[in-house]
Design a protein around this motif. Structure first.
Motif, PDB file in Angstrom:
ATOM      1  N   ARG A  11       0.851  -1.181   0.000  1.00  0.00           N
ATOM      2  CA  ARG A  11       0.000   0.000   0.000  1.00  0.00           C
ATOM      3  C   ARG A  11       0.895   1.243   0.000  1.00  0.00           C
ATOM      4  NH1 ARG A  11      -3.056  -3.732  -0.207  1.00  0.00           N
ATOM      5  NH2 ARG A  11      -5.054  -4.040   0.860  1.00  0.00           N
ATOM      6  N   SER A  12       0.442   2.303  -0.664  1.00  0.00           N
ATOM      7  CA  SER A  12       1.165   3.575  -0.664  1.00  0.00           C
ATOM      8  C   SER A  12       0.190   4.709  -0.378  1.00  0.00           C
ATOM      9  CB  SER A  12       1.852   3.813  -2.021  1.00  0.00           C
ATOM     10  OG  SER A  12       2.846   2.842  -2.256  1.00  0.00           O
ATOM     11  N   PHE A  13       0.615   5.690   0.417  1.00  0.00           N
ATOM     12  CA  PHE A  13      -0.234   6.820   0.802  1.00  0.00           C
ATOM     13  C   PHE A  13       0.606   8.095   0.834  1.00  0.00           C
ATOM     14  CE2 PHE A  13      -1.199   3.025   3.279  1.00  0.00           C
ATOM     15  CZ  PHE A  13      -2.513   2.768   2.938  1.00  0.00           C
ATOM     16  N   GLN A  14      -0.099   9.202   0.744  1.00  0.00           N
ATOM     17  CA  GLN A  14       0.511  10.487   1.055  1.00  0.00           C
ATOM     18  C   GLN A  14      -0.253  11.051   2.247  1.00  0.00           C
ATOM     19  OE1 GLN A  14       0.609  13.567  -1.997  1.00  0.00           O
ATOM     20  NE2 GLN A  14       2.555  14.293  -1.170  1.00  0.00           N
ATOM     21  N   VAL A  15       0.470  11.464   3.267  1.00  0.00           N
ATOM     22  CA  VAL A  15      -0.160  11.912   4.505  1.00  0.00           C
ATOM     23  C   VAL A  15      -0.818  13.268   4.288  1.00  0.00           C
ATOM     24  CG1 VAL A  15       0.210  12.508   6.918  1.00  0.00           C
ATOM     25  CG2 VAL A  15       1.534  10.649   5.872  1.00  0.00           C
ATOM     26  N   ASP A  16      -2.077  13.333   4.626  1.00  0.00           N
ATOM     27  CA  ASP A  16      -2.825  14.578   4.516  1.00  0.00           C
ATOM     28  C   ASP A  16      -2.388  15.547   5.619  1.00  0.00           C
ATOM     29  OD1 ASP A  16      -5.255  16.423   5.133  1.00  0.00           O
ATOM     30  OD2 ASP A  16      -5.787  15.474   3.218  1.00  0.00           O
ATOM     31  N   SER A  30      -5.936   5.579  10.238  1.00  0.00           N
ATOM     32  CA  SER A  30      -6.966   6.286   9.470  1.00  0.00           C
ATOM     33  C   SER A  30      -6.754   6.124   7.972  1.00  0.00           C
ATOM     34  CB  SER A  30      -6.960   7.772   9.829  1.00  0.00           C
ATOM     35  OG  SER A  30      -7.278   7.974  11.193  1.00  0.00           O
ATOM     36  N   LEU A  31      -5.489   6.089   7.553  1.00  0.00           N
ATOM     37  CA  LEU A  31      -5.193   5.958   6.121  1.00  0.00           C
ATOM     38  C   LEU A  31      -5.464   4.546   5.605  1.00  0.00           C
ATOM     39  CD1 LEU A  31      -1.828   7.950   6.094  1.00  0.00           C
ATOM     40  CD2 LEU A  31      -3.926   8.629   4.910  1.00  0.00           C
ATOM     41  N   ALA A  32      -5.302   3.551   6.484  1.00  0.00           N
ATOM     42  CA  ALA A  32      -5.478   2.150   6.074  1.00  0.00           C
ATOM     43  C   ALA A  32      -6.426   1.456   7.054  1.00  0.00           C
ATOM     44  CB  ALA A  32      -4.129   1.446   6.026  1.00  0.00           C
ATOM     45  N   PRO A  33      -7.712   1.823   7.052  1.00  0.00           N
ATOM     46  CA  PRO A  33      -8.641   1.291   8.056  1.00  0.00           C
ATOM     47  C   PRO A  33      -8.920  -0.202   7.921  1.00  0.00           C
ATOM     48  CG  PRO A  33      -9.820   2.547   6.368  1.00  0.00           C
ATOM     49  CD  PRO A  33      -8.356   2.765   6.134  1.00  0.00           C
ATOM     50  N   GLY A  65       2.126  15.538   3.955  1.00  0.00           N
ATOM     51  CA  GLY A  65       2.922  15.535   2.737  1.00  0.00           C
ATOM     52  C   GLY A  65       3.889  14.371   2.625  1.00  0.00           C
ATOM     53  N   GLU A  66       4.126  13.629   3.744  1.00  0.00           N
ATOM     54  CA  GLU A  66       5.051  12.501   3.674  1.00  0.00           C
ATOM     55  C   GLU A  66       4.474  11.380   2.796  1.00  0.00           C
ATOM     56  OE1 GLU A  66       5.451  14.037   7.984  1.00  0.00           O
ATOM     57  OE2 GLU A  66       3.853  13.752   6.512  1.00  0.00           O
ATOM     58  N   SER A  67       5.372  10.656   2.153  1.00  0.00           N
ATOM     59  CA  SER A  67       4.985   9.448   1.414  1.00  0.00           C
ATOM     60  C   SER A  67       5.173   8.244   2.331  1.00  0.00           C
ATOM     61  CB  SER A  67       5.844   9.278   0.154  1.00  0.00           C
ATOM     62  OG  SER A  67       5.603  10.347  -0.746  1.00  0.00           O
ATOM     63  N   VAL A  68       4.120   7.454   2.463  1.00  0.00           N
ATOM     64  CA  VAL A  68       4.167   6.274   3.333  1.00  0.00           C
ATOM     65  C   VAL A  68       3.973   5.042   2.457  1.00  0.00           C
ATOM     66  CG1 VAL A  68       3.112   5.063   5.275  1.00  0.00           C
ATOM     67  CG2 VAL A  68       3.257   7.562   5.293  1.00  0.00           C
ATOM     68  N   ARG A  69       4.854   4.067   2.661  1.00  0.00           N
ATOM     69  CA  ARG A  69       4.747   2.830   1.884  1.00  0.00           C
ATOM     70  C   ARG A  69       4.751   1.635   2.815  1.00  0.00           C
ATOM     71  NH1 ARG A  69       8.660  -0.417  -0.672  1.00  0.00           N
ATOM     72  NH2 ARG A  69      10.301   1.131  -0.294  1.00  0.00           N
ATOM     73  N   ILE A  70       3.731   0.787   2.671  1.00  0.00           N
ATOM     74  CA  ILE A  70       3.664  -0.479   3.409  1.00  0.00           C
ATOM     75  C   ILE A  70       4.051  -1.600   2.454  1.00  0.00           C
ATOM     76  CG2 ILE A  70       2.170  -2.117   4.633  1.00  0.00           C
ATOM     77  CD1 ILE A  70       0.339   0.219   5.333  1.00  0.00           C
ATOM     78  N   GLU A  71       4.988  -2.413   2.873  1.00  0.00           N
ATOM     79  CA  GLU A  71       5.310  -3.632   2.143  1.00  0.00           C
ATOM     80  C   GLU A  71       5.527  -4.710   3.196  1.00  0.00           C
ATOM     81  OE1 GLU A  71       8.624  -5.067  -1.047  1.00  0.00           O
ATOM     82  OE2 GLU A  71       7.497  -3.230  -1.475  1.00  0.00           O
ATOM     83  N   ALA A  72       4.457  -5.458   3.468  1.00  0.00           N
ATOM     84  CA  ALA A  72       4.473  -6.392   4.582  1.00  0.00           C
ATOM     85  C   ALA A  72       3.923  -7.741   4.141  1.00  0.00           C
ATOM     86  CB  ALA A  72       3.652  -5.846   5.743  1.00  0.00           C
ATOM     87  N   VAL A  73       4.279  -8.744   4.901  1.00  0.00           N
ATOM     88  CA  VAL A  73       3.831 -10.098   4.605  1.00  0.00           C
ATOM     89  C   VAL A  73       2.841 -10.536   5.673  1.00  0.00           C
ATOM     90  CG1 VAL A  73       4.520 -12.515   4.353  1.00  0.00           C
ATOM     91  CG2 VAL A  73       5.976 -10.692   3.439  1.00  0.00           C
ATOM     92  N   CYS A  74       1.648 -10.968   5.240  1.00  0.00           N
ATOM     93  CA  CYS A  74       0.696 -11.605   6.142  1.00  0.00           C
ATOM     94  C   CYS A  74       1.089 -13.071   6.225  1.00  0.00           C
ATOM     95  CB  CYS A  74      -0.736 -11.474   5.619  1.00  0.00           C
ATOM     96  SG  CYS A  74      -1.470  -9.877   5.953  1.00  0.00           S
TER      97      CYS A  74
END
Length: 321
Positions: A11-16, A30-33, A65-74
């Motif tokens: 998942r990728s987000f930009q922080v509001d 909040s970004l990834a409910p 404005g930060e870029s957030v990236r999740i790269e995780a293994v379930c």
């Protein structure tokens, strides 16, 4: 029979800017409910969440404005296999499964039951469940309890159902055949925890977790009663422990009950059925919840399990029943 595969989450987000000054784990919730906050915290601490391509801590602040990236293994439990085990599906859509579980089917692999469980069956029926915690199982029924159980098919549905269970808004109604002729219904509020001596059992203990059970008398038979039971909480073995606590254990409960007590002078067929009944006489009859995607209230009901229904019919044939 195949091994269930771990699932990669990206998942990728930009922080509001509206999240300025908040902790990273709070903003990310909040970004990834679709993910629980505890799961996000685990990923952050494991370095599987990057902020502007750098690892951070849960308590680090974001400012917008930060870029957030999740790269995780379930990761599914080691050794979980997809097995072709028949499922009695009451309802299925893109978000949830509702299953009528037979008595004798273990819900989740554990010591003594490494496979042949509901979880193994679910992984065969819907392989994508490998990417959902515990293959979507959000609550359990004991091995020898029959009836309704809901499974989440997506992470969003999983979080919704877990939240509903924690908020005590999931409606679960059972039928229980117990010893003794109860005069009226009631409420049991008694904390449940691990038995202080017999560690494989649960018990009413002062330092246990809060537990509330409601019951009403539906039918009375000689020396026995059929109860409608509703759970306000969902502790391990809750109905069995609470009914034993008020001295009305479930028929057939080898762990918390007593020897069978056929009514004096009853038909030999009833005596034989009581003495040989192989499980606790407990059936999850009705289940109600809010659909995770549509917000629509939904409810399901299944017939009484065949073995319990046959036992009740013998009671109904007794004089004075």
């Amino acid at each position: 029979m195949t091994a269930a595969r771990d699932t990669l989450i990206r998942r990728s987000f930009q922080v509001d800017p509206a999240f300025a000054g908040r902790r990273l784990d709070q903003a990310l919730a909040s970004l990834a409910p679709e993910f629980s906050r505890s799961r996000l915290q685990q990923w952050i601490e494991a370095g599987q969440v990057l902020v502007d391509e750098s690892p951070c801590r849960c308590r680090d602040k974001v400012w917008g404005g930060e870029s957030v990236r999740i790269e995780a293994v379930c990761v599914l439990d080691q050794g979980c296999l997809a097995q072709d085990i028949a499922l009695d599906l009451v309802h299925e859509d893109d978000d949830i499964l509702v299953i009528n579980k037979p008595a004798g089917l273990v819900v989740h692999p554990a010591a003594g039951n490494p496979d042949g469980t509901l979880l193994n069956a679910l992984l065969h029926h819907a392989p994508a469940l490998a990417g959902v915690p515990r293959a979507g199982i959000v609550h359990r029924l004991d091995k020898d309890t029959s009836g309704l159980l809901v499974v989440a098919k997506t992470l969003t549905a999983h979080k919704s159902l877990v939240d509903q269970l924690q908020q005590r808004t999931v409606h679960r109604e059972y039928r229980a055949l117990v010893l003794g002729e109860l005069v009226a219904g009631g409420r049991v509020e008694a904390p449940i925890g691990r038995h202080p001596v017999h560690r494989t059992k649960m018990a009413v203990v002062g330092n246990g977790r809060p537990a509330v059970t409601h019951y009403q008398v539906l039918e009375r038979y000689p020396g026995h009663s059929l109860l409608g039971v509703e759970l306000e909480t969902g502790r391990t073995h809750q109905i069995r422990v609470h009914m034993t606590h008020i001295h009305h254990p479930l028929v057939g409960d080898r762990t918390y009950g007593v020897r069978p007590r056929p009514p004096q002078g009853c038909d030999p067929a009833l005596t034989s059925a009581l003495q040989s009944f192989p499980r606790q006489a407990l059936h999850a009859l009705r289940l109600g919840l809010v659909h995770p995607a549509t917000g629509e209230p939904m409810e399901w009901e299944v017939p009484m399990a065949t073995d319990l229904d046959a036992l009740l019919e013998l009671f109904r044939q007794e004089p004075g029943a």
